[in-house]
Design a protein around this motif. Structure first.
Motif, mmCIF file in Angstrom:
data_model
loop_
_atom_site.group_PDB
_atom_site.id
_atom_site.type_symbol
_atom_site.label_atom_id
_atom_site.label_comp_id
_atom_site.label_asym_id
_atom_site.label_seq_id
_atom_site.Cartn_x
_atom_site.Cartn_y
_atom_site.Cartn_z
ATOM 1 N N ILE A 448 3.559 -6.906 -10.568
ATOM 2 C CA ILE A 448 2.392 -6.024 -10.597
ATOM 3 C C ILE A 448 2.132 -5.339 -9.260
ATOM 4 C CG2 ILE A 448 1.254 -7.168 -12.529
ATOM 5 C CD1 ILE A 448 -0.388 -8.776 -10.552
ATOM 6 N N GLY A 449 3.173 -5.102 -8.501
ATOM 7 C CA GLY A 449 3.007 -4.321 -7.290
ATOM 8 C C GLY A 449 2.899 -5.148 -6.016
ATOM 9 N N LEU A 450 2.465 -4.473 -4.934
ATOM 10 C CA LEU A 450 2.477 -5.064 -3.604
ATOM 11 C C LEU A 450 1.096 -4.997 -2.942
ATOM 12 C CD1 LEU A 450 5.763 -3.365 -2.314
ATOM 13 C CD2 LEU A 450 5.532 -5.718 -3.125
ATOM 14 N N LEU A 451 0.881 -5.893 -1.967
ATOM 15 C CA LEU A 451 -0.331 -5.915 -1.151
ATOM 16 C C LEU A 451 0.061 -5.787 0.320
ATOM 17 C CD1 LEU A 451 -2.548 -8.797 -2.614
ATOM 18 C CD2 LEU A 451 -3.130 -6.378 -2.520
ATOM 19 N N PRO A 452 -0.618 -4.917 1.088
ATOM 20 C CA PRO A 452 -0.281 -4.788 2.517
ATOM 21 C C PRO A 452 -0.666 -6.048 3.288
ATOM 22 C CG PRO A 452 -2.271 -3.564 2.002
ATOM 23 C CD PRO A 452 -1.711 -4.041 0.687
ATOM 24 N N HIS A 466 -7.831 0.164 0.323
ATOM 25 C CA HIS A 466 -6.769 -0.652 -0.266
ATOM 26 C C HIS A 466 -6.159 -1.623 0.747
ATOM 27 C CE1 HIS A 466 -6.979 1.768 -3.862
ATOM 28 N NE2 HIS A 466 -6.734 2.866 -3.170
ATOM 29 N N GLY A 467 -6.708 -1.637 1.972
ATOM 30 C CA GLY A 467 -6.218 -2.550 2.990
ATOM 31 C C GLY A 467 -5.047 -2.029 3.787
ATOM 32 N N GLU A 468 -4.675 -0.773 3.603
ATOM 33 C CA GLU A 468 -3.556 -0.195 4.354
ATOM 34 C C GLU A 468 -4.046 0.343 5.702
ATOM 35 O OE1 GLU A 468 -0.946 1.551 0.628
ATOM 36 O OE2 GLU A 468 -2.647 2.704 1.382
ATOM 37 N N ILE A 469 -3.167 0.321 6.701
ATOM 38 C CA ILE A 469 -3.522 0.838 8.023
ATOM 39 C C ILE A 469 -3.572 2.364 7.962
ATOM 40 C CG2 ILE A 469 -2.876 0.964 10.451
ATOM 41 C CD1 ILE A 469 -1.313 -1.649 10.043
ATOM 42 N N GLU A 470 -4.681 2.925 8.381
ATOM 43 C CA GLU A 470 -4.827 4.380 8.386
ATOM 44 C C GLU A 470 -4.105 4.962 9.598
ATOM 45 O OE1 GLU A 470 -9.023 5.122 8.243
ATOM 46 O OE2 GLU A 470 -9.116 4.816 6.063
ATOM 47 N N ILE A 471 -3.234 5.931 9.342
ATOM 48 C CA ILE A 471 -2.483 6.559 10.431
ATOM 49 C C ILE A 471 -2.523 8.079 10.285
ATOM 50 C CG2 ILE A 471 -0.917 4.619 10.809
ATOM 51 C CD1 ILE A 471 1.177 6.142 9.132
ATOM 52 N N ASP A 472 -2.212 8.770 11.383
ATOM 53 C CA ASP A 472 -2.112 10.223 11.324
ATOM 54 C C ASP A 472 -0.649 10.633 11.203
ATOM 55 O OD1 ASP A 472 -0.972 9.983 13.849
ATOM 56 O OD2 ASP A 472 -2.727 10.740 14.930
ATOM 57 N N ALA A 473 -0.377 11.905 11.387
ATOM 58 C CA ALA A 473 0.986 12.418 11.209
ATOM 59 C C ALA A 473 1.958 11.874 12.245
ATOM 60 C CB ALA A 473 0.977 13.940 11.256
#
Length: 517
Positions: A448-452, A466-473
């Motif tokens: 059923i998918g992945l968790l960061p 969703h618990g993912e690290i926010e990053i820029d370009a």
């Protein structure tokens, strides 16, 4: 048993054998014993340093041991080590025959100095891509230390043992008759469990290290690429990983890695690690990060703390801790993990031959798992939470053509049921009627998918909902000098080739940050 190409390759390898040894086979009148005898005769005919005996009296038949003449090595295969285990056989032949391993001298000495008596047994399946790492690690340890014995057992050929010892997931390792571990483990991981003082010694060494220019946390595709790009800039680079390779180690078939028509996860990881070690990179494995302490001033040093008690400092940090299998989080799941609840159909599927199993998840992974399992098991029940399957149409078409697969949609799994020792079924709720139903099963494969892996970062870097690290370009986080790459970030499309590109980009951004600070 071996085709001409395989024979030629094996012949070339066996030329590296420098010490004579014998193969002692324990056989009966079965067809598998005949197959094994034919294989061993072919191998013995390829080197004048190998002698074959067929008078072995081991209780497991068919099996064979590799014995160095007048030596003290206890290494045995119970079964026919083909498929993924053929490489394990080749390496065992070479190492018993005196060919040196590629382990560091420090690790070799640590193995040789282990005191006590260690009798390991590993259950594997020929289709398991993680099993060879365990088998090869323990075989090598048995070669290096006479106090260590190892038997690698094909669970498909010794079903009585599998049932008696409740082996429901491979690789499964027993030490001196007691459960020791389950899942992929390399030499360093096994040593860390056996040599209980090693973690403390490693932590002390890490605490003495000078600050890095770039410190990479995580050893998957993103982390490997980041460390290589940093090292090529000639700056001080370190990489600390819980397990080198990450989720790629659990990937069976890779067919979309550009320039490589087809490969397997463990094979790609070995190539990645070899590439990383070509450079002056400080590789620290078996290290789980627990806290990031950002620099208090511009141009200061960031600190990463680890569960071992160690801490490292760096001018820049690249976070590439990846993701892990998402769990159902229902009663019984953890209780019956490895005892009927599994996450790798390729590894554990053969253990359920002729049995009834369920697959949870109707995306590509779930439908692919159901298709694969249908060729092995008696019946597959696929449960999907939504009212439609999310897998590609070509996969759905194949699934519908299989007579031993049942698909249940709008199904919310609410409980894993067992008898105290193994799974016996599951309970799901029909989301349309809210009625509960019980399905009698022998195994459950969760897809059923992945968790960061970001729980340790909640108090430091900015995370998405969703618990993912926010990053820029440029792969920069909200903290100057801290970058992130791969499946742990907000970048869409979690793919190996994308993770490698992002890791490379993060490294270039880190270098740019260093020269401008």
């Amino acid at each position: 048993m071996l085709d001409a190409n395989l024979k030629a390759q094996l012949q070339a390898y066996l030329e590296k054998v420098t010490q004579p040894f014998e193969i002692v086979a324990s056989l009966d009148n079965g067809t598998k014993s005949t197959e094994l005898k034919n294989l061993l005769e072919e191998i013995a005919s390829m080197s004048d340093k190998i002698t074959l005996r067929t008078d072995g009296d081991d209780a497991r038949k068919p099996s064979f041991s590799l014995n160095r003449i007048n030596g003290e090595i206890s290494l045995r295969f119970a079964g026919i080590p083909m498929g993924h285990e053929f490489t394990s056989l080749v390496l065992a032949l070479l190492q018993v025959g005196g060919h040196p391993s590629k382990l560091s001298q420090e690790v070799i000495e640590q193995i040789a100095q282990l005191e006590g008596s260690y009798s390991f047994e590993t259950y594997f399946s020929l289709s398991c891509q993680n099993c060879p790492d365990v088998v090869q690690a323990l075989n090598l340890m048995a070669v290096l230390n006479p106090n260590i014995r190892h038997v690698a057992i094909d669970g498909a050929l010794f079903q009585d043992e599998v049932e008696e010892r409740q082996v429901m997931s491979v690789p499964m390792i027993f030490l001196n008759g007691e459960m020791f571990g389950q899942g992929r483990m390399d030499v360093e991981e096994i040593l860390a469990k056996v040599d209980t003082g090693s973690a403390e010694r490693d932590a002390a060494k890490m605490n003495e290290k000078d600050a890095f220019d770039v410190l990479v946390i995580g050893g998957g595709p993103a982390g490997a690429a980041a460390s290589i790009y940093s090292a090529r800039k000639g700056i001080r680079t370190g990489i600390a990983a819980q397990r080198f390779g990450g989720q790629v180690l659990d990937t069976m078939s890779i067919e979309n890695f550009i320039s490589v028509t087809e490969t397997e996860g463990p094979k790609l990881v070995r190539a990645m690690e070899e590439h990383v070690r070509e450079y002056d990179i400080d590789v620290m494995n078996l290290q789980t990060a627990s806290r990031l302490v950002p620099a208090t001033e511009q141009g200061g040093l960031h600190t990463v703390e680890f569960e071992s008690g160690a801490s490292l400092k760096a001018k820049t940090v690249i976070l590439s801790t990846g993701a892990r299998w998402r769990e159902m989080n229902v009663p019984g799941e953890q209780e019956y993990r490895t005892r009927g609840v599994a996450y790798c159909p390729h590894c554990d599927g053969p253990l359920y031959k002729g049995k009834d199993v369920a697959v949870i998840g109707g995306g590509n992974s779930g439908v692919e798992a159901a298709i694969d399992l249908a060729g092995l098991v008696k019946h597959v029940t696929l449960l999907e939470f939504a009212d439609t399957l999310r897998a590609d149409e070509v996969l759905q078409k194949k699934l519908k053509s299989l007579p031993n697969v049942t698909v249940i949609k709008s199904a919310m799994t609410t409980e894993v049921v067992g008898d105290g020792s193994k799974v016996t079924g599951l309970i799901y709720q029909d989301r349309n009627t809210e009625e509960s139903h019980t399905v009698n099963l022998d195994g459950i494969f969760v897809q059923i998918g992945l968790l960061p892996n970001t729980e340790w970062l909640k108090d430091s870097v900015a995370l998405s909902k969703h618990g993912e690290i926010e990053i820029d370009a440029r792969c920069a986080t909200n903290i100057p000098g801290v970058f992130a790459a791969g499946d742990v970030t907000t970048v869409p499309y979690k793919q190996i080739v994308i993770a490698m590109g992002e890791g490379s980009k993060a490294s270039l951004s880190a270098f740019d940050h260093i020269i401008r600070s």
